[in-house]
Design an enzyme around this catalytic site. Sequence first.
Site, short mmCIF file in Angstrom:
data_model
loop_
_atom_site.label_atom_id
_atom_site.label_comp_id
_atom_site.label_asym_id
_atom_site.label_seq_id
_atom_site.Cartn_x
_atom_site.Cartn_y
_atom_site.Cartn_z
N GLU A 108 0.85 -1.20 0.00
CA GLU A 108 0.00 0.00 0.00
C GLU A 108 0.87 1.24 0.00
O GLU A 108 1.85 1.32 0.75
CB GLU A 108 -0.86 0.08 1.27
CG GLU A 108 -2.11 -0.73 1.31
CD GLU A 108 -2.89 -0.46 2.60
OE1 GLU A 108 -2.82 0.68 3.13
OE2 GLU A 108 -3.57 -1.38 3.09
N GLU B 133 -13.68 5.02 -0.55
CA GLU B 133 -14.50 4.10 0.25
C GLU B 133 -15.30 4.92 1.26
O GLU B 133 -14.79 5.35 2.29
CB GLU B 133 -13.62 3.07 0.95
CG GLU B 133 -12.88 2.16 -0.03
CD GLU B 133 -11.92 1.22 0.67
OE1 GLU B 133 -12.36 0.17 1.17
OE2 GLU B 133 -10.72 1.54 0.70
N LYS C 179 -15.61 4.12 5.30
CA LYS C 179 -14.46 3.99 6.19
C LYS C 179 -14.56 5.02 7.32
O LYS C 179 -14.92 6.18 7.09
CB LYS C 179 -13.14 4.18 5.43
CG LYS C 179 -12.82 3.04 4.47
CD LYS C 179 -11.39 3.12 3.96
CE LYS C 179 -10.42 2.64 5.00
NZ LYS C 179 -9.05 2.52 4.46
N GLU D 92 -9.40 9.43 4.92
CA GLU D 92 -9.50 7.98 4.85
C GLU D 92 -10.48 7.53 3.77
O GLU D 92 -10.38 6.42 3.25
CB GLU D 92 -9.93 7.40 6.20
CG GLU D 92 -8.83 7.37 7.24
CD GLU D 92 -7.74 6.37 6.88
OE1 GLU D 92 -8.06 5.24 6.50
OE2 GLU D 92 -6.55 6.75 6.97
#
Length: 451
Positions: free
Chosen positions: A267, A321, A324, A330
């Site tokens: 990542e 996303e 999250k 985030e």
Amino acid sequence: MASRFLPFLLLLLLLLLPPLPFSRSESFIGVNYGQVADNLPPPSATAKLLQSTSIEKVRLYGADPAIIQALANTGIGIVIGAANGDIPALASDPNSAAQWVQSNVLPYYPASKIILITVGNEVMMTNDQNLINQLLPAMQNVRKALEANSLGGKIKVSTVHSMALLSLSDPPSSGFFIPSYQNTLKGLLQFLKDTESPFAINPYPFFAYQSDPRPETLAFCLFQPNAGRVDAGSGIKYMNMFDAQIDAVYSALRAIGFKEVEILVAETGWPWQGDSNEVGPSRENAKAYNGNLIAHLRSMVGTPLMPGKSVDTYIFALYDEDLKPGPASERAFGLFRTDLSMAYDAGLSKSNTTLKPSSTVWCVPRAGVSDAELQASLDYACSQQSIDCSPIQAGGKCFEPNTVASHAAFAMNLYYQTAGQNPWNCDFSQTATLTSQNPSYNDCVYPGAST
């Protein structure tokens, strides 16, 4: 100016060589496909999206059958994951591992190109000693289950670690793992060495910048022109945070006797928006980090301690996303929106092009850019190992006129031509642009790229 450069004529010769096949040059660029969202497009649409890009590997955090099946016959490499909660059963019961492989691998392989199974995510940082102790047995049982189906040499098994596993990372030559974890790590690393599997790590220059939000740190993190940072231990000057973090991991592996284990970046990424009190998230910064990272990987320069190869790197993330938790950043790491449009152009589209004259193009300074900005770009270009700036040194054919703008123009163009001739190779923090007008003069010849 640096002097460790290839002869200028050799560089001109290299420019005439045909480029490597596209797929070969992109095979180390992957993306994370997170699913903590309620608005994601169907897997079939995602598969088509991926095929329109130069992304050749996808990492899943689980083993979603619909996604694995949608990627069948695309040639895209797939990383699947067993969750932390799966580890106790996988460790204690070989039959559980066999069933996991039976359910998540065998129905899809080889049409779906599963290349790696990650057992757990950042387990060492959970401080759950029982779970930590079970990690290696779980990995061993999954490996045995693969071997029982003649897949041991085709699908690797690993686990993913946080950069917090290092007690020292700055300077890179001092990289060292937390001593209390070293015995466990040695067992894991011996397994990785024996099975030729990668050591997977999650480096995020974004978080490094948040802890040190100075302008020079931002440029260092975004691969933009900067003064560089000298490693007092090795004497190496680092020009970006990514290389520094990867070399710190390499140093830590070397310190405990496992420098031959391959490093994989599971990542890394940069959010394109965040909360008002967050330092660093912006569309411009995300585009700069991911675009320049991709260009850096494509250049095959490698890192100072691992030159000449690019580390397999999975960018976080394919989509935002929206479910999250945590700060807004985030939920905003996506390269693409859920309607399949680009959040910003990081240079991943196969059709990604700018300036398409049927002639030759060069990279030159933008009008109105200050000498200070051009000097930073000049210094950055000439600090790269593959760039020969001797023609703009005293006595060189391009020394006159002896101005920052003229010298920067030569250096910027040479960097653009040798780094890949992609639009992002002619950015220099938005101080440069492409032109079809030949800037050569007298005996000073600027190499050009046909488009």
